[in-house]
Write a protein that holds these residues in place. Sequence first.
Motif, PDB file in Angstrom:
ATOM      1  N   SER A   1       0.850  -1.089   0.203  1.00 56.27           N
ATOM      2  CA  SER A   1      -0.311  -0.178  -0.085  1.00 56.27           C
ATOM      3  C   SER A   1       0.782   1.921   0.262  1.00 56.27           C
ATOM      4  O   SER A   1       0.077   2.574  -0.146  1.00 56.27           O
ATOM      5  N   ALA A   2       2.269   1.460   0.222  1.00 57.13           N
ATOM      6  CA  ALA A   2       3.475   2.174   0.072  1.00 57.13           C
ATOM      7  C   ALA A   2       4.402   1.814  -0.013  1.00 57.13           C
ATOM      8  O   ALA A   2       5.037   0.911   0.064  1.00 57.13           O
ATOM      9  N   GLU A   3       5.343   2.380  -0.718  1.00 56.93           N
ATOM     10  CA  GLU A   3       6.402   2.931  -0.853  1.00 56.93           C
ATOM     11  C   GLU A   3       7.978   2.883  -0.051  1.00 56.93           C
ATOM     12  O   GLU A   3       8.449   3.374   0.455  1.00 56.93           O
ATOM     13  N   THR A   4       7.514   1.257   0.551  1.00 55.71           N
ATOM     14  CA  THR A   4       8.621   0.170   1.727  1.00 55.71           C
ATOM     15  C   THR A   4       9.446  -0.550   1.556  1.00 55.71           C
ATOM     16  O   THR A   4       8.607  -1.103   0.163  1.00 55.71           O
TER      17      THR A   4
ATOM     18  N   SER B   1       9.968  23.119 -15.439  1.00 58.38           N
ATOM     19  CA  SER B   1      10.221  22.830 -14.365  1.00 58.38           C
ATOM     20  C   SER B   1       9.538  22.673 -13.851  1.00 58.38           C
ATOM     21  O   SER B   1       8.339  21.829 -12.441  1.00 58.38           O
ATOM     22  N   ALA B   2       7.629  23.207 -14.255  1.00 58.42           N
ATOM     23  CA  ALA B   2       6.642  23.015 -13.190  1.00 58.42           C
ATOM     24  C   ALA B   2       6.279  21.553 -13.136  1.00 58.42           C
ATOM     25  O   ALA B   2       6.155  20.849 -11.854  1.00 58.42           O
ATOM     26  N   MET B   3       6.248  21.432 -14.824  1.00 60.46           N
ATOM     27  CA  MET B   3       5.681  19.302 -14.551  1.00 60.46           C
ATOM     28  C   MET B   3       6.806  18.713 -13.646  1.00 60.46           C
ATOM     29  O   MET B   3       6.600  17.577 -12.975  1.00 60.46           O
ATOM     30  N   THR B   4       8.093  19.269 -13.593  1.00 64.37           N
ATOM     31  CA  THR B   4       8.660  18.202 -13.298  1.00 64.37           C
ATOM     32  C   THR B   4       9.086  18.611 -11.430  1.00 64.37           C
ATOM     33  O   THR B   4       8.509  17.330 -10.480  1.00 64.37           O
ATOM     34  N   ALA B   5       8.349  19.209 -11.483  1.00 61.21           N
ATOM     35  CA  ALA B   5       7.788  19.392  -9.320  1.00 61.21           C
ATOM     36  C   ALA B   5       6.616  18.604  -9.159  1.00 61.21           C
ATOM     37  O   ALA B   5       6.643  18.203  -8.561  1.00 61.21           O
TER      38      ALA B   5
ATOM     39  N   ILE C   1       3.561  14.108  -6.996  1.00 61.27           N
ATOM     40  CA  ILE C   1       2.645  12.740  -7.598  1.00 61.27           C
ATOM     41  C   ILE C   1       3.493  11.670  -6.874  1.00 61.27           C
ATOM     42  O   ILE C   1       2.691  10.737  -6.076  1.00 61.27           O
ATOM     43  N   GLN C   2       4.429  11.441  -7.090  1.00 64.18           N
ATOM     44  CA  GLN C   2       5.362  10.537  -7.059  1.00 64.18           C
ATOM     45  C   GLN C   2       5.615  10.166  -5.136  1.00 64.18           C
ATOM     46  O   GLN C   2       4.961   9.331  -4.014  1.00 64.18           O
TER      47      GLN C   2
ATOM     48  N   ASP D   1      -2.356  10.278  -4.272  1.00 60.77           N
ATOM     49  CA  ASP D   1      -3.698  10.867  -4.172  1.00 60.77           C
ATOM     50  C   ASP D   1      -4.317  12.257  -4.524  1.00 60.77           C
ATOM     51  O   ASP D   1      -4.825  12.198  -3.479  1.00 60.77           O
ATOM     52  N   MET D   2      -3.547  12.747  -4.686  1.00 62.00           N
ATOM     53  CA  MET D   2      -3.829  14.878  -4.292  1.00 62.00           C
ATOM     54  C   MET D   2      -3.914  14.574  -5.707  1.00 62.00           C
ATOM     55  O   MET D   2      -2.977  14.899  -6.812  1.00 62.00           O
ATOM     56  N   PRO D   3      -5.319  15.515  -6.085  1.00 60.81           N
ATOM     57  CA  PRO D   3      -6.168  15.245  -7.213  1.00 60.81           C
ATOM     58  C   PRO D   3      -5.466  16.781  -7.575  1.00 60.81           C
ATOM     59  O   PRO D   3      -4.841  17.031  -8.896  1.00 60.81           O
ATOM     60  N   GLU D   4      -5.001  17.963  -6.818  1.00 64.10           N
ATOM     61  CA  GLU D   4      -4.868  18.886  -7.376  1.00 64.10           C
ATOM     62  C   GLU D   4      -2.797  19.397  -8.127  1.00 64.10           C
ATOM     63  O   GLU D   4      -3.023  20.111  -8.941  1.00 64.10           O
ATOM     64  N   ALA D   5      -2.493  17.836  -7.491  1.00 65.48           N
ATOM     65  CA  ALA D   5      -1.103  18.180  -8.441  1.00 65.48           C
ATOM     66  C   ALA D   5      -1.138  17.197  -9.943  1.00 65.48           C
ATOM     67  O   ALA D   5      -0.288  18.330 -10.874  1.00 65.48           O
TER      68      ALA D   5
END
Length: 656
Positions: free
Chosen positions: A332-335, A544-548, A553-554, A558-562
Amino acid sequence: MQIPPFELSCESEPGKRHAVAWLLLAVASVAASSLFALLLVAARAPGLGMLFPGADFYRVALTLHVNLSQVVWFMAFSGALWSMGLNRRVGLLNHTALGIAVFGATLMAASPLLGALKPLMSNYIPVLDHPVYLTGLLLFGIGIALQALSAFLDFPFGQSASLGAIRTGLWCATVAALMSLGLMGVAWIRMPVGFDQHLFFESLFWGGGHVWQICLALLMTVSWLCLASDLSSDCRPNPGLVKFLFVVGLIPALFAPMIEVSHAPASASLRNAYTQMMIWGSWITALPIGLWLAWRVWRSRPAEVTGQANRTVLLLTFVMFAFGLLLGTAISAETTLVTAHYHGTVGAVTLAFMGLTYALLPRLGFAHTAARLLRLQPWFYGMGLMLMMAGLAWAGSFGAPRKGPGNVQLVGAGYEAVARTVMGIGGTLAVVGILLFLLIVYRALRAGKSTFKSSPVATPQLNSPKLNGGNMGLPTKKTTALITLFLIVLTLTYAYTDWFSGSRSMPSSQLVKSHDHVVEKRRQEVDQRFKQGVVMLHAKQYDSAMTAFHRVIQLAPDMPEAYVNAGFALLGKKEYAMAADFFNDATKLNKNQLNAYYGLAVALEGMGNLRSAIEAMYAYLHQAPKDDPFRRKAEAALWEWREALRVQQEVPKNKP
C-alpha cells in the motif's frame, strides 16, 4: 520433425559453444554482483550501516547489484536458453549479439571506476547517470535484442504443431522480451521534452519492465518443466495443455503496445494500466503449472543427487514465487514490503535458473564434481532469501523506506530492528548460496573442460564413492559445526551492534514521534514542491513546473491538485492529449475537482474534439458557484464552441 515435448538439448558443437559463452557471461555477472550484495547486507545491518560513507554509496552498490544480478544474469541466461533452442546453425547475428552484450556488460560493471557515481533509482532498471554506464546498458540491450530476434526467426511457423512444450515456452518468452525492449524504444520516442533525469528513466522502463516480468515468469516455468522432466516421467504434464498455457501467458504482453500509445507518458493512468496488466497477467502460466508440478514433485523421492537438487529447487522456487505474490497483495506504500514482494518473485526466477544451470552443464559437456554442494546450495539461497523476504516485509510494516540504507531510524529499534536483523541474516545466507553456486559451476567447468570437445553429453557420475566421500563439498561434521558457529556469531554481532546503537531502549512515545517525523518530512517536501510548481506555472516555466508536480505525484499519488496543475502546465506546452489524461486522473481522484473539468474542456478543444469539450465545460458550469471567477470565461468559451460545432455540422449540408 516431431520435437520431444520436454526436450532441451543442443546437437551441434557450435551451438553448444555459443550457449556456453552466454552461460559464462551470466555466471560472471552473478560473481560480480555478489560483491555488491555483501556490501548491501552490511549497509542494512543495524549499527554496521553507519560505517559506510552514506546513502549515495548504498545506492551505487544497489544499482550495480540489481543490474548485474538481474538484468545481465537473467537475460544472458536467456541467451543461453535461446542458443540451446536454435534449430539452425549459429550465424553472424548470434556472434554479433554475444560480442555486443559482453562489451556492454563489461562497461556497466566498470563504470564506477570511470566516474559513474550518480545513481538514479528508477524502477525495474536503476541507472548510474553517466555516459559510460548508459552506453554499456544500451549495448547490452542491443545484444539481447539481436539474440532474441535470432531465436524468434528460428521459430518453425509452418510446423508449430510439432514444436515441443519447452520450445514453445522459450518462443513465447522471446516474443515477450522483444516486446519489452520495443516498448522501451517507443517510450523513448514519445518522451516529452523537459522531464528530469529520474522521471525520464522511470517512464522509460515502466512499461517494458512490466512486460519483462511476464517474460521472466515464462522462462521460470520453462525451467520448472525441464527440472521436473529430468526428475521423473511422472512429473511431465500434458504437453498440449502446457503449450496452451504458455500462449495464454503471453497474451497480456500483447496488449502492452495499446496501453503505451493510448496513455500519456508518466501519467497515472499509464502506470495503473501496466500495474493491472502485471497483477492479472504475470502468474496465469506459472501458478497453475507450478501447483501441479509441486504436488507431483512432493510425492517423488529421488535417490540421485541431481534428482534431490532438482526436487529442492522446484519446491523452494514455487514457495518463494507464491510467497512473493501473496506479499504483493498487501502493498500500500513505497516501503520494503515492495522489495520483499519483488525478491520473492524475482528470487524464484534466480533459483530456478541456478537449478537449470546444473541440468544444462552435463548437456553442454561438463561433469559435476561437487555432489554435496548440489544438495546444500538451494537450501542456503532459498531459505536465506525467504528469511530476507520475511525481514523486509516485517520492516515494511513499520514504514521502513524502500531503496534506503538500514541506518535510517524510522520507528526505532524494537521489533523493526529485529526485522532488519532477520533480513541481514537471510541476506547473508543468500550470498553464501550464491558463492556455492559459483563454486559448483567453477568445478564443473574445470572438470569438464577436456570432455567438452569429445562428448556431446557428459553424464555426471555423482554417486561414485570418490565424490560422496572424502573432501568434496562439506563432508565433515566439523565443517558443519563451524558454519553453525559462524551463524550464531553473526546473529550475536547484529544484536550487539544494535544494542549499543542506543535505539534499543527507545520508549514507545519516542517510537511514535520518530514515525511522525518521517511523515512530517514527507508532507513538508510535498508542500514545498507543490508551491515551487505553482510558482513555475505562473512564470510560464512549464518544464520546471512539470518536474515539480511529478515529484509531488510520486510522494502523494492521491493528491488531485497535483494532477490538475500538471495538466495546466501541459496546456501551456500545447500537449493537449497528455494534459487531458492528467485532468481525467484528477476527476477520478475527486469527482468535485472543478478546475479539472475546466482544464479537460480546454484540452479537448485543443485536440479538436468540440463535442466532448462542450460536455466537460457543462460539467464544470453545473458545479461551479455563481461567483466563480472563471465562470464568465467558461460561458463565453462554451458559446464559441457550440457556434463552431453548429458551423461544422452545417458545412456538409451546403456542399453541392
